[in-house]
Write an enzyme that holds these catalytic residues in place. Structure first.
Site, PDB file in Angstrom:
ATOM      1  N   GLY A 139       0.825  -1.204   0.000  1.00 31.78           N
ATOM      2  CA  GLY A 139       0.000   0.000   0.000  1.00 31.78           C
ATOM      3  C   GLY A 139       0.853   1.245   0.000  1.00 31.78           C
ATOM      4  O   GLY A 139       2.051   1.196  -0.307  1.00 31.78           O
TER       5      GLY A 139
ATOM      6  N   VAL B 220       3.583  -2.922   3.564  1.00 31.13           N
ATOM      7  CA  VAL B 220       3.231  -4.202   2.953  1.00 31.13           C
ATOM      8  C   VAL B 220       1.924  -4.709   3.545  1.00 31.13           C
ATOM      9  O   VAL B 220       1.643  -4.518   4.736  1.00 31.13           O
ATOM     10  CB  VAL B 220       4.367  -5.228   3.196  1.00 31.13           C
ATOM     11  CG1 VAL B 220       4.019  -6.570   2.586  1.00 31.13           C
ATOM     12  CG2 VAL B 220       5.670  -4.693   2.619  1.00 31.13           C
ATOM     13  N   VAL B 221       1.108  -5.378   2.727  1.00 26.66           N
ATOM     14  CA  VAL B 221      -0.196  -5.878   3.154  1.00 26.66           C
ATOM     15  C   VAL B 221      -0.125  -7.411   3.286  1.00 26.66           C
ATOM     16  O   VAL B 221       0.374  -8.091   2.381  1.00 26.66           O
ATOM     17  CB  VAL B 221      -1.299  -5.481   2.165  1.00 26.66           C
ATOM     18  CG1 VAL B 221      -2.659  -5.953   2.670  1.00 26.66           C
ATOM     19  CG2 VAL B 221      -1.318  -3.954   1.969  1.00 26.66           C
TER      20      VAL B 221
ATOM     21  N   ASP C  80      -4.951   8.842  -5.547  1.00 25.87           N
ATOM     22  CA  ASP C  80      -4.227   7.684  -6.083  1.00 25.87           C
ATOM     23  C   ASP C  80      -5.194   6.636  -6.612  1.00 25.87           C
ATOM     24  O   ASP C  80      -5.088   5.451  -6.301  1.00 25.87           O
ATOM     25  CB  ASP C  80      -3.324   7.080  -5.001  1.00 25.87           C
ATOM     26  CG  ASP C  80      -2.211   6.194  -5.584  1.00 25.87           C
ATOM     27  OD1 ASP C  80      -1.929   6.328  -6.802  1.00 25.87           O
ATOM     28  OD2 ASP C  80      -1.634   5.390  -4.845  1.00 25.87           O
TER      29      ASP C  80
END
Length: 792
Positions: A490, A494-495, A616
């Site tokens: 993201g 980190v996801v 975004d």
């Protein structure tokens, strides 16, 4: 503000925009350099930092050079590159082992216009007469007097343009025979600039035409047909020539003996270009990144054409302390120079020309030397035309004030519920606001708008609904953040997929912990932004925030898990190439996903209080839940927007290449229309199946980078949409074709260059609702005059 003032400002704005063009030369110092030989190094002066230091890329590795010292220009040669420190007092060079050596230091006699060719190094000094001083291989490179205004170096010789320009160019160096030969071939031309390659030279003359002379073994001096002043910048290699077009800053190359560089065109906008021996690199306008192309690039580095180097954003010009009095400065100067200087816009080559000198080629028999120069005539004509427009605008303003009563304080009230409808011809070549909207379309739009206001809910803060987790809880849920649990990334980390103790599946975003202080601050800002926004945003087309964790330096956000992942993966992941691999391979489902995302964004713009601009919007930030409902995610870059569409707020450009609103990137002013642009690109992805930036040869993922907007919009305008549609989806049926066409025209309007010409999210939702309904029935055909578009 008076009508006259409005007219003057309008005229001044137009004239200012006409003046600007790029003027950078290969073979001379810019903010990007190429060095060649045993290794190839690409270096650039980093933008947006307290010090304008140099960052280089070599053999896949990045390294910073003198991170605490600012440089204004750099240039490269064989196994070396050099930089002039800000202010021009020092010249420092580096060999392949990166050991620095100072070649020059003088606080009084400063340097500018650095040029390196092979191993010789030359620069213009500010001593009386603007001499050229040279270092290394000094034979034939003694100090040259004569007020030089620019220089460029090749293999064994250097050429320059003198300020009085009584001769075409002056050439000198160790290869004196070649230098004399090339100088003699330009003697009858008054040159405005010059660029030197291996053994040839090119430049634009006073009439605006590009002239090349010297060796032609590889057809490097065979200039393509062009218009006067079409080219603004040049980059010459050993046996090829590249030129930057003035109109759109795209690049064309020729020469190279039939290789990649022969008649090679790159439809990307560049700020500057610079050449190595057998390849060329350019600084892109879009995100100030560096990409390279050419035989040598592929051969030496085993990298594809158009490979974007992982350098930071590079300055488009040097940061200088003096004012930009000639041609103005970049609007982003303060941000790019981090408050230490300004970046001056290069002047048009056209503005450098003047009446013909006695040594110029003879004029045609019917021409008069006493007549005004071409630039003057052009300027007078432009002034007359624009002045007329300004006067007309002023008159219109007076009429409008009188008619509406605004000037007298008696403002008329108009019905603003029904949006303006944009009409296009079938081929998309004309637009107007004169076509009446159909009654059924108006009723459907107004009914759906009222219904959306009821279902959108409130945007008030609900911080009490978010759970606070411990780091141990989330580490346990993700098997200690194992690689197997990683599902993406993201805006700030980190996801991971996780499973809480109560059995709930969640997505956990963990901020990077190994970043330096500045990155940590950026991470904090993104974390706080997402937490602040998502804690008060509740809508079925936005990813829901479950909770968060803050322990020491650890910052984590917990979201509901989206089982079907990101839209990007379904469109572009190799696993989904098979036609039957995804439920998304139907036009109805793709239109529904676009509609879902549009509804989520509409909620942010119209129903959140205050409004929110996402900043975004891209396919990787549109996630799909268990039921294939699309939801907008990742609010790390989001900002609170203005209260009305007509307002805007300044903000440093942020987002993802290919999706960034060009108006936002150029002006650093963000509006809700920036999200509209991003959604337009996503709709084009859904239609074509191509990435926002893709390679010309998509099958092998090589070739020149191409913008999806530049690829798809011409096809839509020319009526050739069918040829651009994603072949993984079966050809649309009659009713589906109408729906796809409606979505395509909507997307085309969304990616207009100017934000005021783009539709609002409300109208986008209305169009996509209508498109989705058309997939279930066929109530006649769509013409583009039924598309709901509002422009401001």
């Amino acid at each position: 503000m008076t009508t006259l003032t409005i007219g003057v400002i309008y005229v001044a704005g137009i004239l200012f925009s006409v003046v600007y063009t790029v003027y950078g030369l290969g073979g001379s110092a810019t903010t990007v350099s190429v060095s060649y030989g045993a290794t190839v190094s690409i270096c650039g002066i980093v933008a947006g930092q307290p010090t304008q230091h140099i960052q280089c890329w070599r053999n896949g590795q990045l390294f910073d050079v003198y991170s605490d010292i600012s440089f204004e220009s750099i240039a490269g040669g064989r196994d070396l590159f050099c930089g002039i420190r800000s202010g021009g007092s020092s010249l420092v060079c580096w060999s392949p082992d990166l050991i620095p050596k100072r070649l020059y230091y003088n606080e009084t006699v400063t340097l500018s216009k650095l040029a390196i060719g092979d191993s010789q190094i030359c620069s213009i000094t500010n001593r009386t007469g603007s001499n050229v001083d040279c270092w290394r291989d000094r034979e034939g490179f003694s100090t040259q007097n004569g007020r030089f205004q620019s220089i460029s170096s090749g293999l064994g010789f250097t050429c320059g343009i003198q300020a009085n320009n009584t001769y075409g160019i002056i050439c000198f160096g160790t290869n004196s025979e070649l230098a004399s030969s090339i100088q003699s071939e330009f003697i009858n031309f008054r040159m405005l600039n010059v660029a030197v390659g291996g053994n040839h030279a090119c430049g634009v003359n006073s009439t605006g035409f590009l002239i090349c002379r010297g060796n032609n073994d590889y057809r490097q001096i065979e200039v393509p047909n062009h218009q006067p002043f079409e080219f603004s910048a040049l980059a010459l290699g050993l046996n090829h020539t590249c030129a930057l077009r003035r109109l759109n800053n795209s690049v064309i190359c020729w020469g190279g003996g039939g290789g990649i560089m022969s008649d090679y065109e790159l439809d990307i906008s560049f700020e500057s270009i610079v050449a190595g021996l057998d390849f060329t690199c350019g600084l892109t306008t879009n995100n100030l990144s560096v990409i390279c192309w050419g035989e040598g690039w592929v051969r030496n580095g085993s990298f594809p054409l158009g490979f974007e180097l992982p350098l930071r954003s590079i300055l488009p010009g040097p940061c200088v302390q003096s004012g930009c009095v000639h041609c103005g400065m970049y609007t982003q100067s303060d941000t790019l120079c981090s408050g230490s200087g300004s970046i001056c816009k290069p002047c048009d080559l056209d503005s450098l020309s003047s009446p013909v000198s006695p040594l110029s080629p003879p004029l045609p028999p019917n021409a008069s030397r006493s007549s005004p120069s071409r630039p003057l005539r052009r300027g007078l004509l432009a002034f007359a035309i624009v002045g007329s427009i300004g006067i007309f605008a002023g008159v219109c303003t007076v009429v409008y004030c009188w008619w509406t009563g605004v000037c007298c304080g008696n403002k008329k009230i108009h019905n603003s519920v029904q949006p303006t409808i944009t009409n296009t011809t079938h081929n998309g070549s004309q637009f107007s606001n004169s076509s009446p909207v159909s009654r059924s379309s108006t009723i459907r739009r107004q009914a759906s708008r009222a219904f959306r206001r009821q279902r959108s809910g409130t945007s008030s803060k609900h911080a009490d609904r978010e759970e606070e987790f411990t780091f141990a809880d989330l580490a346990l849920a993700t098997n200690n953040f194992s690689h197997e649990n990683k599902i993406g990334a993201g805006s700030f980390g980190v996801v991971y997929k996780g499973k809480l103790l109560d059995g709930r599946e969640v997505a956990i975003k963990r901020g990077e912990t190994s970043q330096k202080a500045k990155k940590f601050q950026e991470k904090e800002s993104a974390f706080d932004s997402e937490l602040a926004f998502l804690s008060r945003l509740h809508h079925k087309h936005l990813v829901r925030l479950v909770g968060y964790c803050e322990e020491r330096e650890e910052k984590l956000l917990v979201y509901e898990y989206m089982k079907n992942g990101a839209l990007y993966d379904h469109l572009h992941d190799k696993k989904n190439v098979d036609k039957n691999s995804s439920l998304l391979n139907s036009w109805k489902m793709r239109i529904k996903i676009a509609l879902d995302a549009a509804r989520g964004i509409e909620y942010l713009h119209n129903y959140a209080v205050p409004p929110i601009i996402h900043r975004d919007i891209k396919s990787s930030n549109i996630l799909l839940d268990t039921n294939w409902v699309a939801r907008v995610s990742d609010f790390g870059l989001s900002l609170m927007g203005p209260e009305s569409e007509s307002e805007h707020r300044p903000a440093k450009a942020a987002g993802t290449v290919g999706y960034i609103d060009p108006e936002y990137y150029g002006l650093n002013v963000v509006t809700a229309k920036s999200d509209v642009y991003g959604l337009g690109v996503v709709m084009l992805e859904l239609l074509t199946g191509k990435r926002a930036i893709f390679k010309s040869n998509d099958d092998t993922n090589d070739g020149a980078p191409i913008s999806l907007v530049d690829y798809a919009v011409p096809a839509i305008i020319s009526g050739e949409l069918t040829n651009a549609l994603d072949k993984r989806v079966r050809p649309p049926e009659v009713n589906e074709a109408e729906a796809v066409e409606l979505m395509a025209y909507t997307a085309m309007h969304c990616v207009k260059l100017e934000g005021r010409e783009r539709p609002t999210m409300t109208d986008i939702v209305a169009n996509l609702e209508r498109a989705l309904s058309l997939c279930d029935d066929s109530h006649g055909s769509i013409s583009s005059d039924q598309i709901s578009i509002i422009s401001e």
